[in-house]
Design a protein around this motif. Sequence first.
Motif, short mmCIF file in Angstrom:
data_model
loop_
_atom_site.label_atom_id
_atom_site.label_comp_id
_atom_site.label_asym_id
_atom_site.label_seq_id
_atom_site.Cartn_x
_atom_site.Cartn_y
_atom_site.Cartn_z
N GLY A 1 0.75 -1.25 -0.08
CA GLY A 1 0.18 -0.06 0.04
C GLY A 1 1.01 1.27 -0.07
N LEU A 2 1.99 1.26 0.65
CA LEU A 2 2.74 2.48 0.75
C LEU A 2 3.53 2.45 -0.49
N GLU A 3 3.89 1.36 -1.09
CA GLU A 3 4.56 1.66 -2.52
C GLU A 3 3.73 2.18 -3.43
N LYS A 4 2.50 1.54 -3.40
CA LYS A 4 1.55 2.18 -4.51
C LYS A 4 1.15 3.68 -4.38
N ALA A 5 0.88 4.06 -2.97
CA ALA A 5 0.59 5.47 -2.65
C ALA A 5 1.93 6.46 -3.15
N ILE A 6 3.00 6.01 -2.80
CA ILE A 6 4.12 7.00 -3.01
C ILE A 6 4.32 6.97 -4.57
N ASN A 7 4.28 5.95 -5.29
CA ASN A 7 4.32 5.97 -6.75
C ASN A 7 2.94 6.66 -7.41
N ALA A 8 2.19 6.51 -6.55
CA ALA A 8 0.83 7.52 -7.29
C ALA A 8 1.49 8.88 -7.23
N VAL A 9 1.80 9.41 -6.06
CA VAL A 9 2.36 10.86 -5.52
C VAL A 9 3.50 11.26 -6.59
N ARG A 10 4.24 10.16 -6.69
CA ARG A 10 5.33 10.64 -7.57
C ARG A 10 5.00 10.87 -8.90
N SER A 11 3.99 10.45 -9.56
CA SER A 11 3.57 10.30 -10.74
C SER A 11 3.29 11.77 -11.03
N PHE A 12 2.71 12.37 -10.20
CA PHE A 12 2.57 14.00 -10.46
C PHE A 12 3.10 14.92 -9.91
N THR A 13 4.03 14.66 -8.99
CA THR A 13 4.97 15.85 -8.29
C THR A 13 6.09 16.30 -9.03
N LYS A 14 6.27 17.40 -9.10
CA LYS A 14 7.33 18.18 -9.81
C LYS A 14 8.63 18.09 -8.75
N GLY A 15 8.53 18.52 -7.52
CA GLY A 15 9.40 18.49 -6.71
C GLY A 15 9.81 17.28 -6.02
N LYS A 16 9.88 17.45 -4.79
CA LYS A 16 10.35 16.39 -3.72
C LYS A 16 9.12 15.58 -3.30
N VAL A 17 9.08 14.30 -3.22
CA VAL A 17 8.03 13.56 -2.25
C VAL A 17 8.53 13.32 -0.79
N ILE A 18 7.86 14.22 0.06
CA ILE A 18 8.16 13.90 1.46
C ILE A 18 7.20 12.84 1.88
N THR A 19 7.59 11.56 2.44
CA THR A 19 6.79 10.82 3.06
C THR A 19 6.81 10.55 4.51
N LEU A 20 5.81 10.59 5.11
CA LEU A 20 5.69 10.54 6.73
C LEU A 20 4.88 9.43 7.13
N PHE A 21 5.43 8.50 7.71
CA PHE A 21 4.40 7.31 8.15
C PHE A 21 5.25 6.72 9.38
N GLY A 22 4.45 5.58 9.93
CA GLY A 22 4.39 4.81 11.18
C GLY A 22 4.28 3.62 10.93
N CYS A 23 4.52 2.57 11.89
CA CYS A 23 3.65 1.20 11.80
C CYS A 23 2.85 0.97 13.21
N GLY A 24 1.93 0.40 13.16
CA GLY A 24 1.01 0.09 14.13
C GLY A 24 1.61 -0.93 15.25
N GLY A 25 1.42 -0.55 16.34
CA GLY A 25 2.01 -1.41 17.55
C GLY A 25 1.11 -2.75 17.82
N ASP A 26 1.73 -4.07 18.29
CA ASP A 26 1.07 -4.92 18.36
C ASP A 26 0.45 -5.80 17.15
N ARG A 27 0.87 -5.52 16.15
CA ARG A 27 0.95 -5.80 14.92
C ARG A 27 1.96 -6.58 13.99
N ASP A 28 1.81 -7.25 12.93
CA ASP A 28 2.78 -7.80 12.29
C ASP A 28 4.10 -7.07 12.25
N LYS A 29 5.19 -7.18 12.99
CA LYS A 29 6.46 -6.69 13.08
C LYS A 29 7.52 -6.67 11.87
#
Length: 473
Positions: free
Chosen positions: A342-370
Amino acid sequence: MLLSELLKGVNVKSEYIDREISDVTDNTKKVSENCAFVCVSGARFDGHNFAKEVMENGAVTVIVSKDLGLKEQVLVDNTREAYAKMCKNLFGAECDKMTLIGITGTNGKTTTAFIIKDILKEFGVSSGLIGTVKNMVGEKEFHTELTTPDPYDMHKLFKMMADDGIKHCVMETSSQAFHQMRLAGIHFKVGVFTNLTQDHLDYHGTIEEYKKCKKELFKACDIAVINADDESGAFMIDGVECEKISYGINTDSDLKASNIELYDNKVVYDVNDTLKVDFHIPGDFSVYNSLSAIGAVNALGYTLEETVYAISSAKSVKGRLELVETNTPFGVIIDYAHTPDGLEKAINAVRSFTKGKVITLFGCGGDRDKTKRPKMGRMATELSDVVIVTTDNPRTEDPDEIIKEILIGTVGSKAKVITITDRSEAIIEALKIAEKGDTVLLAGKGHETYQVIGTERVHYDEREVIKNALGLN
C-alpha cells in the motif's frame, strides 16, 4: 422468535427445548431476559466457561460446541457458525433477498466499494455499504468498528436496508471475518478480488492461511471478478465453481486497460481498446480499483458502455489519496497506506504527479505484524526524497522501539531520513521543509481520526493538525 426458527440452517447435534427467544448474543455483558447465549471460543475467552453464569443472568438457552451437561444447552458443530446464522435468522434473513457484492484483498477494498456504490447511484439504484470507513444505509451514515462487522451488527444493518427498500449492498469482506465465520450463511452475487500482499500475519501466522481465508468469498458467490495481474488471482478461483470475469493491465483479461494517462487528480485509460475511462482518483492503482468496480457492476447485468460512462461520477474517498486544501505552493495528501504494498502504491502515485520532492511521513502500528516494519522503511526510502518516521497507533508497544525496527530497512538509503516520535511534531516538520512543487504524503492514518495509545483510543485528526500548523483555522 422460536428457538427452532433461530436455528434454521445450523447443524444441531442434540435435542433441545423449543421456546420463545427474545434475543441472541455471544457477549456476557449483553445477556438479557429470555435470550439465547452462544458460547464462542476465542484466543483469550471461552464462552463455555460462563454458561452457568449467563443462565443465572437471564439466558434461557446456551448454544455450545462442548457438552456441558446442561438441560438448557443446544449442541452444535461450530458455535461461531451457529452465531452468525442465528443472527441472520433473528433479523429475518434479509441478506437472502438482497444483491450482495463482496470485495476482498489487501488493498483497494474501500475505494472499490465506494466506486461501485457511486456507479449504482448514477443508475438510480440506492445501495447499502459495509466497510472500513463507515457503514451506510442509502445515504445515511453509521459508525463502524470493524471492516466486516460482528454478525449481529451486520444483519441488523441488512434489516435496516430492507426496511428502507434497499436491495443492493456493497461489502468489504476481511480475512478475519471469514476465519471467524462472521459471514456464514451469506451468499454473494458478485465477489471481487483486488490484490494480495503481506498483511495481518500477526493474526493468520502465514501468508498461505491469509490467502485461504480470502478465497472463502469465491466459494460463496455467483460471479468472481479477479485481478489477473496479481499472482494470487489464479489461486482465488482455482477449483471454485462460479462464473469468472478477469481484469488487468499486463495480462490478457476480459477487461484490459491500455493507453493509461496519469494526472494529479485522475487517471484516463482505454478499456478493451474501445471505451475511454475518465476516473477522478489519481494514481496508477486507481486503474485497478476502477477496473474492479467496472467488472463488478458489469457482472450485475449493466452494459460496459453505461458502466464506463457512470464511473466518471465516482467521488474520491476520505483518506485515500485525499488532497488537503492548504493554500500552499506544495501539496499535502493523506492516505491510509499501512502495508508495504500500500505504501509503495501511494508513493508511486504521488511521484507520478509531483514536480518537486516527495516527502513521506509514516509509522507502523503496535501489536501488529512486526516483519513489515523494516520492509516499509526500505520501501519509503527507496521511493521518496525525504522520509519522516513517526508514530501510528503504537498501542501497548513503545513507539520508539517500533521506529527502531522501521529504521533497520532505511540503512544505506539515499533519501534523507528524519525520526520524530510525536506525530503532530513530525507533521509540522514536514510542512516546514516542503517547498514549491513538493508533495507531503501522510501515510497510515487515512480516514482514522484517532490514535490508539496503550489501550485507549485518543482523538487525533491529521487534518486538524495541518490546519493548526498552517494557521488555517
